[in-house]
Scaffold this active site. Structure first.
Site, PDB file in Angstrom:
ATOM      1  N   HIS A  20      18.245   9.890  -8.912  1.00  0.00           N
ATOM      2  CA  HIS A  20      19.442  10.458  -9.529  1.00  0.00           C
ATOM      3  C   HIS A  20      19.144  10.882 -10.960  1.00  0.00           C
ATOM      4  CE1 HIS A  20      21.326   6.628 -11.600  1.00  0.00           C
ATOM      5  NE2 HIS A  20      20.051   6.763 -11.883  1.00  0.00           N
ATOM      6  N   HIS A  30      14.828  10.417 -11.502  1.00  0.00           N
ATOM      7  CA  HIS A  30      14.018   9.198 -11.391  1.00  0.00           C
ATOM      8  C   HIS A  30      14.647   8.386 -10.276  1.00  0.00           C
ATOM      9  CE1 HIS A  30      17.462   8.175 -13.814  1.00  0.00           C
ATOM     10  NE2 HIS A  30      17.353   6.978 -13.278  1.00  0.00           N
ATOM     11  N   ASP A  65      19.201   7.059   1.881  1.00  0.00           N
ATOM     12  CA  ASP A  65      17.800   6.662   1.686  1.00  0.00           C
ATOM     13  C   ASP A  65      16.882   7.863   1.491  1.00  0.00           C
ATOM     14  OD1 ASP A  65      15.773   4.716   1.444  1.00  0.00           O
ATOM     15  OD2 ASP A  65      15.191   5.021   3.537  1.00  0.00           O
ATOM     16  N   HIS A  66      16.049   7.788   0.443  1.00  0.00           N
ATOM     17  CA  HIS A  66      15.087   8.844   0.101  1.00  0.00           C
ATOM     18  C   HIS A  66      15.768  10.183  -0.197  1.00  0.00           C
ATOM     19  CE1 HIS A  66      12.280   5.839   1.438  1.00  0.00           C
ATOM     20  NE2 HIS A  66      11.294   6.552   0.909  1.00  0.00           N
ATOM     21  N   CYS A  96      18.082   7.399 -17.840  1.00  0.00           N
ATOM     22  CA  CYS A  96      18.761   7.917 -16.648  1.00  0.00           C
ATOM     23  C   CYS A  96      19.208   9.371 -16.830  1.00  0.00           C
ATOM     24  CB  CYS A  96      19.936   7.027 -16.263  1.00  0.00           C
ATOM     25  SG  CYS A  96      19.421   5.542 -15.368  1.00  0.00           S
ATOM     26  N   GLU A 131      21.546  -1.821  -8.817  1.00  0.00           N
ATOM     27  CA  GLU A 131      20.728  -0.666  -9.181  1.00  0.00           C
ATOM     28  C   GLU A 131      19.366  -1.134  -9.672  1.00  0.00           C
ATOM     29  OE1 GLU A 131      22.162   3.343 -10.926  1.00  0.00           O
ATOM     30  OE2 GLU A 131      21.581   2.119 -12.648  1.00  0.00           O
ATOM     31  N   HIS A 154      15.622   4.697  -8.041  1.00  0.00           N
ATOM     32  CA  HIS A 154      15.961   3.270  -8.082  1.00  0.00           C
ATOM     33  C   HIS A 154      15.816   2.699  -6.676  1.00  0.00           C
ATOM     34  CE1 HIS A 154      17.640   3.035 -12.139  1.00  0.00           C
ATOM     35  NE2 HIS A 154      18.233   4.194 -11.918  1.00  0.00           N
TER      36      HIS A 154
HETATM   37 NI    NI Z   1      18.980   5.604 -13.259  1.00  0.00          NI
END
Ligand code: NI
Length: 136
Positions: free
Chosen positions: A15, A40, A80-81, A34, A125, A42
């Protein structure tokens, strides 16, 4: 006699947090790493909790096989992914913070679970940062 049953799940996603109305400098101050324009990832951990009466015939609050499948099909498949900003319509105009992600997940699962059961979702997160939503 009400009991809470919980199922853990996991997804990896990318995100970027930013407010399009702000300057890059302000985004960097508020969202820190972020706000990185190149995204990037998580490793999100999810706990889905259902609270209700124990059914007299099964001894279950909810069949965990059903809950497991529901999380796989409705959440893991979808999240996911993925790049949350780019690939999920829910985040086209909504900042994909942990707070907003947990509300989106709750809204997806709530109609799929018996009305008589209370639903609460915890989303990690990072191992130390987590949020919780129960629909209030
Ligand atoms: Ni983040």
């Amino acid at each position: 006699m009400k009991v809470t049953v919980s199922r853990k799940a996991h997804f990896n996603a990318a995100h970027r947090l930013y407010n399009a109305d702000w300057s890059d400098a302000r985004n960097a101050i508020v969202f820190g790493k972020c706000a990185n324009p190149n995204y990037h990832g998580h490793n999100y951990e999810l706990i889905v909790s259902v609270n209700g009466e124990i059914h007299p015939e099964t001894g279950f609050v909810m069949d965990m096989k059903v809950l497991k499948k529901l999380i796989e099909n409705e959440i893991e498949e979808k999240f996911d992914h993925k790049n949350l900003n780019e690939e999920l319509k829910e985040f086209r105009t909504l900042n994909p913070t942990a707070e907003n992600i947990v509300v989106v997940i709750w809204n997806i699962l709530r109609p799929k679970i018996d009305d008589k059961l209370a639903l609460s979702i915890t989303l990690y997160e990072t191992p130390r940062n987590f949020v919780e939503y129960s629909g209030e």
